[in-house]
Design an enzyme around this catalytic site. Structure first.
Site, PDB file in Angstrom:
ATOM      1  CD  GLU A 288      -3.139  -0.291   2.151  1.00  0.00           C
ATOM      2  OE1 GLU A 288      -3.048   0.449   3.357  1.00  0.00           O
ATOM      3  OE2 GLU A 288      -4.404  -0.524   2.061  1.00  0.00           O
ATOM      4  CE  LYS A 423     -12.051   0.615   0.857  1.00  0.00           C
ATOM      5  NZ  LYS A 423     -11.474   1.777   1.768  1.00  0.00           N
TER       6      LYS A 423
HETATM    7  O1  LIG Z   1      -9.457   1.072   9.652  1.00  0.00           O
HETATM    8  P1  LIG Z   1     -10.287   1.227   8.603  1.00  0.00           P
HETATM    9  O2  LIG Z   1     -10.580   2.865   8.216  1.00  0.00           O
HETATM   10  O3  LIG Z   1     -11.351   0.449   8.706  1.00  0.00           O
HETATM   11  O4  LIG Z   1      -9.408   0.859   7.276  1.00  0.00           O
HETATM   12  C1  LIG Z   1      -8.743  -0.514   7.082  1.00  0.00           C
HETATM   13  C2  LIG Z   1      -8.025  -0.517   5.897  1.00  0.00           C
HETATM   14  O5  LIG Z   1      -8.588  -0.198   4.815  1.00  0.00           O
HETATM   15  C3  LIG Z   1      -7.751   0.865   4.160  1.00  0.00           C
HETATM   16  O6  LIG Z   1      -7.916   1.859   4.507  1.00  0.00           O
HETATM   17  C4  LIG Z   1      -7.787   0.459   2.687  1.00  0.00           C
HETATM   18  O7  LIG Z   1      -7.573  -0.692   2.355  1.00  0.00           O
HETATM   19  C5  LIG Z   1      -6.439   0.259   4.676  1.00  0.00           C
HETATM   20  O8  LIG Z   1      -5.489   1.273   4.460  1.00  0.00           O
HETATM   21  C6  LIG Z   1      -6.771   0.272   5.976  1.00  0.00           C
HETATM   22  O9  LIG Z   1      -5.799  -0.496   6.797  1.00  0.00           O
END
Ligand SMILES: O=P(O)(O)OC[C@H]1O[C@](O)(CO)[C@@H](O)[C@@H]1O
Length: 446
Positions: A288, A423
């Protein structure tokens, strides 16, 4: 005091020392930019001095919460995805008894995970076992709106309330989220859950040393103070050590030098299955952080020697666009000696009296030499021992090297714009209110 070590000698057939050391000034400059918060994505570098900033009171609060959960529950379900669970799972699996799921003699709650997939069977089976157990929930989401954990939380919260009533459920649910924004914060305030904060300036994949990682690790019975102490030791060591001896800077420099030679895939290999999920955490961290703007090393992982009997063939003789980084643990935590056998039908008596680890280490060395001969440069990270302290060092080492490496690549290592695409398509296909235009467009593609 011993530290994590990085060696790159087994890469020097492919890249010269000068080509690695060419990054000396640049990597030092990037390390300073991370510390001073002057580089790209500088509103997300709060993790850089987390180990030295976290207070005794914060750690005590986490430990006290873990203790009170331990009194009430036999299972804690950690709900989160990506950085909101991978760090905890990495550390818990690295430190747990390999057969922890059998729960023999474990006085700490078993930590299970949910909200990392949308599998109906997974959730059904999880709820099926939880209905007869005393369980609690630690729901973790920085944004508070991520679909996978939100679905899992909705289901498990309902089950818990059915099992023990709303009042008791309230005592068994911990929410870890943003200090003020997001759906999870609103719900936690409304329901009166105990909460912990994910700091604004720490992104999910860098959050293992916040309550996101520390609470589930403490619940599993591991020493979070030692973990933080190890991370702090690597923080100080990274700042104080010259490039030539600095494992994080050397790692960032070596992998970029190899990338410049066309080695676009890095395979993280371990010789202890307990490190399997450290590699999963590492893949998110590097994938990422660096995979953007059509650039970046693709992070992959293998468990050796298991995968020498599957992926080993490809690594030895497939496309030569890979390099390997081996994590080796110098000293195992237990001793097992190979016994003598009077019939010696398996021909193994030549090993009798020797430790299993001596065989494992020769498998490691033999593999490294074979892979180098086959055209795969090798980096090697040596951990003195698998314990809280050195895991803390390892996690911080990977984080700081990732920041420096991302800056060498000239990307913002702290954003992840690419994850929005799936998404938005999923919401369009599910006809989420507000996605009417996207729904129309996506349907034309089907
Ligand atoms: O803690 P959140 O906002 O649910 O996000 C979970 C994960 O989703 C992401 O935002 C995108 O995959 C990651 O960077 C993050 O670790």
């Amino acid at each position: 005091m011993e530290h994590i070590k990085l060696s790159f000698e087994k890469s020097l057939n492919f890249v010269s020392k000068e080509e690695i050391f060419k990054f000396k000034e640049e990597s030092q400059k990037h390390l300073t930019a991370l510390q001073k918060g002057t580089g790209k994505g500088n509103d997300y570098v709060g993790w850089v001095d987390l180990p030295s900033q976290i207070t005794e009171e914060e750690l005590n609060d986490i430990e006290a919460t873990a203790l009170s959960l331990k009194d009430k529950v036999e299972v804690l379900v950690v709900i989160g995805i990506g950085g909101s669970y991978l760090g905890a799972k990495a550390v818990n699996d690295a430190l747990a008894h390999s057969f922890d799921q059998l729960n023999i003699g474990n006085e700490n709650p078993l930590v299970l995970y949910a909200g990392q997939n949308i599998s109906e069977d997974y959730l059904f089976e999880l709820m099926d076992i939880l209905k007869d157990l005393e369980f609690g929930i630690c729901v973790i989401s920085k944004s508070g709106t991520t679909t996978e954990p939100a679905i899992a939380f909705r289901l498990l919260k309902e089950l818990l309330e059915e099992n023990v009533g709303k009042e008791e459920a309230r005592e068994r649910i911990i929410a870890i989220t943003d200090a003020s924004k997001g759906a999870l914060r609103t719900l936690a305030v409304q329901e009166g859950y105990k909460t912990f904060v994910i700091p604004d300036d720490v992104g999910g994949r860098f959050s293992v040393l916040t309550p996101v990682g520390l609470l589930p690790i403490a619940v599993a019975g591991h020493d979070i103070k030692e973990l933080v102490k190890g991370a702090k030791s690597m923080q100080e060591y990274s700042i104080a050590t010259a490039f030539e001896e600095n494992p994080a800077l050397l790692y960032a420099a070596a992998r970029n030098a190899l990338y410049a030679k066309g080695k676009g895939i890095e395979i993280l290999a371990n010789y202890n299955p307990k490190l399997h999920n450290v590699a999963e955490w590492w893949k998110q961290l590097y994938g990422e952080s660096e995979g953007k703007e059509n650039k970046g090393i693709f992070p992959a992982s293998v468990d050796f020697t298991s995968d020498l009997h599957s992926m080993g063939q490809y690594i030895q003789e497939g496309q030569r666009n890979i390099f390997e980084t081996v994590i080796s643990i110098a000293k195992p935590n237990h001793t097992v000696i190979i016994p003598e056998d009077k019939d010696n039908l398996d021909g193994l008596n030549f090993l009798a009296g020797r430790r299993i680890d001596a065989v494992n280490k020769m498998a490691e060395l033999g593999t490294q030499l074979a892979h180098v001969d086959g055209g795969v440069p090798n980096l090697r990270i040596e951990m003195p021992q698998l314990n809280e302290f050195y895991l803390g060092e390892l996690l911080y080492f990977f984080e700081i090297a990732c920041g420096v490496s991302g800056y060498i690549l000239d990307v913002n290592p702290f954003d992840q714009p690419g994850v929005e695409a799936y998404k938005s398509n999923m919401f369009a296909l599910l006809e989420k209110p507000g996605f009417e235009e996207e729904t129309k467009k996506i349907k034309e593609k089907l």
